[in-house]
Write a protein that holds these residues in place. Structure first.
Motif, PDB file in Angstrom:
ATOM      1  N   ILE A 115       0.852  -1.200   0.000  1.00 32.69           N
ATOM      2  CA  ILE A 115       0.000   0.000   0.000  1.00 32.69           C
ATOM      3  C   ILE A 115       0.891   1.255   0.000  1.00 32.69           C
ATOM      4  O   ILE A 115       0.655   2.194  -0.760  1.00 32.69           O
ATOM      5  CB  ILE A 115      -0.923   0.003   1.252  1.00 32.69           C
ATOM      6  N   HIS A 116       1.916   1.263   0.840  1.00 31.39           N
ATOM      7  CA  HIS A 116       2.821   2.430   0.883  1.00 31.39           C
ATOM      8  C   HIS A 116       3.542   2.597  -0.456  1.00 31.39           C
ATOM      9  O   HIS A 116       3.742   3.717  -0.921  1.00 31.39           O
ATOM     10  CB  HIS A 116       3.833   2.268   2.018  1.00 31.39           C
ATOM     11  N   HIS A 117       3.877   1.474  -1.074  1.00 32.12           N
ATOM     12  CA  HIS A 117       4.599   1.540  -2.349  1.00 32.12           C
ATOM     13  C   HIS A 117       3.665   1.754  -3.543  1.00 32.12           C
ATOM     14  O   HIS A 117       4.139   1.851  -4.670  1.00 32.12           O
ATOM     15  CB  HIS A 117       5.423   0.264  -2.551  1.00 32.12           C
ATOM     16  N   ILE A 170      12.025  12.859   3.823  1.00 29.85           N
ATOM     17  CA  ILE A 170      12.564  11.899   2.839  1.00 29.85           C
ATOM     18  C   ILE A 170      11.592  11.605   1.692  1.00 29.85           C
ATOM     19  O   ILE A 170      12.002  11.101   0.664  1.00 29.85           O
ATOM     20  CB  ILE A 170      13.017  10.568   3.497  1.00 29.85           C
ATOM     21  N   HIS A 171      10.318  11.921   1.896  1.00 30.20           N
ATOM     22  CA  HIS A 171       9.360  11.713   0.805  1.00 30.20           C
ATOM     23  C   HIS A 171       9.199  12.959  -0.060  1.00 30.20           C
ATOM     24  O   HIS A 171       8.595  12.896  -1.126  1.00 30.20           O
ATOM     25  CB  HIS A 171       7.993  11.296   1.360  1.00 30.20           C
ATOM     26  N   THR A 172       9.716  14.082   0.394  1.00 26.44           N
ATOM     27  CA  THR A 172       9.499  15.344  -0.319  1.00 26.44           C
ATOM     28  C   THR A 172       9.943  15.271  -1.771  1.00 26.44           C
ATOM     29  O   THR A 172      10.997  14.716  -2.090  1.00 26.44           O
ATOM     30  CB  THR A 172      10.307  16.480   0.380  1.00 26.44           C
ATOM     31  N   PHE A 190      17.775   9.373  -1.122  1.00 20.63           N
ATOM     32  CA  PHE A 190      17.941   8.038  -0.545  1.00 20.63           C
ATOM     33  C   PHE A 190      16.612   7.271  -0.532  1.00 20.63           C
ATOM     34  O   PHE A 190      16.526   6.127  -0.986  1.00 20.63           O
ATOM     35  CB  PHE A 190      18.483   8.183   0.883  1.00 20.63           C
ATOM     36  N   HIS A 191      15.551   7.910  -0.035  1.00 20.16           N
ATOM     37  CA  HIS A 191      14.285   7.180   0.108  1.00 20.16           C
ATOM     38  C   HIS A 191      13.528   7.068  -1.212  1.00 20.16           C
ATOM     39  O   HIS A 191      12.787   6.105  -1.417  1.00 20.16           O
ATOM     40  CB  HIS A 191      13.411   7.829   1.181  1.00 20.16           C
ATOM     41  N   HIS A 192      13.716   8.046  -2.105  1.00 24.65           N
ATOM     42  CA  HIS A 192      13.032   7.932  -3.407  1.00 24.65           C
ATOM     43  C   HIS A 192      13.517   6.699  -4.157  1.00 24.65           C
ATOM     44  O   HIS A 192      12.738   6.052  -4.856  1.00 24.65           O
ATOM     45  CB  HIS A 192      13.242   9.201  -4.242  1.00 24.65           C
ATOM     46  N   HIS A 194      14.218   3.996  -2.780  1.00 24.82           N
ATOM     47  CA  HIS A 194      13.493   2.873  -2.184  1.00 24.82           C
ATOM     48  C   HIS A 194      12.140   2.685  -2.869  1.00 24.82           C
ATOM     49  O   HIS A 194      11.618   1.571  -2.942  1.00 24.82           O
ATOM     50  CB  HIS A 194      13.301   3.093  -0.681  1.00 24.82           C
ATOM     51  N   HIS A 195      11.572   3.804  -3.346  1.00 25.68           N
ATOM     52  CA  HIS A 195      10.252   3.744  -3.995  1.00 25.68           C
ATOM     53  C   HIS A 195      10.353   3.523  -5.503  1.00 25.68           C
ATOM     54  O   HIS A 195       9.335   3.584  -6.198  1.00 25.68           O
ATOM     55  CB  HIS A 195       9.484   5.044  -3.737  1.00 25.68           C
ATOM     56  N   ASP A 196      11.548   3.284  -6.007  1.00 26.21           N
ATOM     57  CA  ASP A 196      11.730   3.123  -7.456  1.00 26.21           C
ATOM     58  C   ASP A 196      10.785   2.057  -8.015  1.00 26.21           C
ATOM     59  O   ASP A 196      10.650   0.972  -7.455  1.00 26.21           O
ATOM     60  CB  ASP A 196      13.199   2.710  -7.720  1.00 26.21           C
TER      61      ASP A 196
HETATM   62 ZN   LIG Z   1       8.276   5.722   1.765  1.00 25.01          ZN
END
Ligand SMILES: [Zn+2]
Ligand SMILES: [Zn+2]
Length: 268
Positions: A115-117, A170-172, A190-192, A194-196
């Motif tokens: 869901i988060h992804h 980190i989501h900005t 870094f976190h973007h 992770h959402h690749d």
């Molecule tokens: Zn995230």
């Protein structure tokens, strides 16, 4: 005059801070009211109350389990505040890393974390798109060890503020790179990754505060390119708050509900 509830103040402050920043420094140009904004707003309000309720229940649980460990608690609680906050960040993020790794690798847990992804636009508001089960699970795994270790109330309060602030940061949706900072704390870059949508590694950049944890475990991934071009997963998850709530249980629901959700936990 009627006072504005904290939950409303919170979203107004976040909007006033992040909307102009994203407007000025956008990595990806997208509308303010982009796809899924209303769903994420529902998550903001529900997550606010679930978060507060979980904290209260965790405190009751810790008190019922005889509170903190006495010897450790005396030692930890007497340390300087800066040291306590630093240690809390490290231990909290290490715990988060472990549970986040399980969320990606255990198929039934992935159904909650997917869901988060599912966000195809990563911005400050996408932070809050977290299934309630995952919210309670990760918060418990982070906070129970910290309560047991006996960190002071001040240290835990600072840690809570820091955790919330960095989660939104980190989501900005900003294209700025932080050449030195990125080695110390998690950044949007870094976190973007992770959402690749097409991650090189299935489980990359799992920490959310300290990139060094990923570096230690070999899951650190920061290519020289700007940021991922696409976010999300290959799963067919409808952008709707209530559909999200039942999504992890769809394999157990009647056939028509399971359409498009039968793939495994593997991100493309
Ligand atoms: Zn995230
Ligand atoms: Zn993840």
């Amino acid at each position: 005059m009627m006072e504005i509830p904290d939950v409303i103040k919170g979203i107004l402050i976040l909007g006033f801070v992040f909307v102009p920043i994203e407007k000025a420094l956008a990595a990806h140009h997208q509308k303010l009211l982009r796809e899924g904004w209303f769903t994420d707003l529902c998550y903001y309000f529900s997550g606010y109350f679930i978060g507060h309720g979980t904290t209260k229940l965790l405190i009751v649980f810790v008190l019922m389990s005889q509170g903190s460990i006495p010897i450790l608690s005396r030692f930890v609680g007497q340390q300087p505040l800066v040291l306590q906050v630093t240690a809390a960040i490290f231990i909290g993020d290490l715990c988060f890393y472990c549970v986040h790794r399980l969320l990606h690798t255990v198929p039934w847990l992935w159904r909650f974390h997917a869901i988060h992804h599912s966000s195809t636009n990563i911005d400050w508001l996408a932070t809050v798109r977290v299934h309630p089960f995952e919210q309670i699970l990760t918060k418990s795994c982070q906070m129970i060890p910290l309560y047991w270790l006996g960190f002071s109330t001040e240290a835990l309060a600072i840690y809570a503020v820091f955790s919330s602030a960095i989660a939104f940061f980190i989501h900005t949706n900003i294209g700025i790179k932080f050449p030195i900072l990125k080695w110390i704390i998690a950044t949007p870059e870094f976190h973007h990754w992770h959402h690749d949508r097409y991650p090189q590694l299935k489980t990359q950049n799992l920490a959310v505060q300290l990139p060094i944890i990923d570096y230690i475990f070999g899951t650190w991934y920061m290519p020289d390119q700007n940021l991922p071009k696409q976010y999300g997963t290959e799963l067919n998850i409808k952008t709707n708050y209530f559909k999200h709530l039942i999504y992890p249980f769809t394999p157990f629901l009647p056939k028509e509900e399971t359409h498009g959700s039968s793939r495994s936990h593997i991100d493309p």
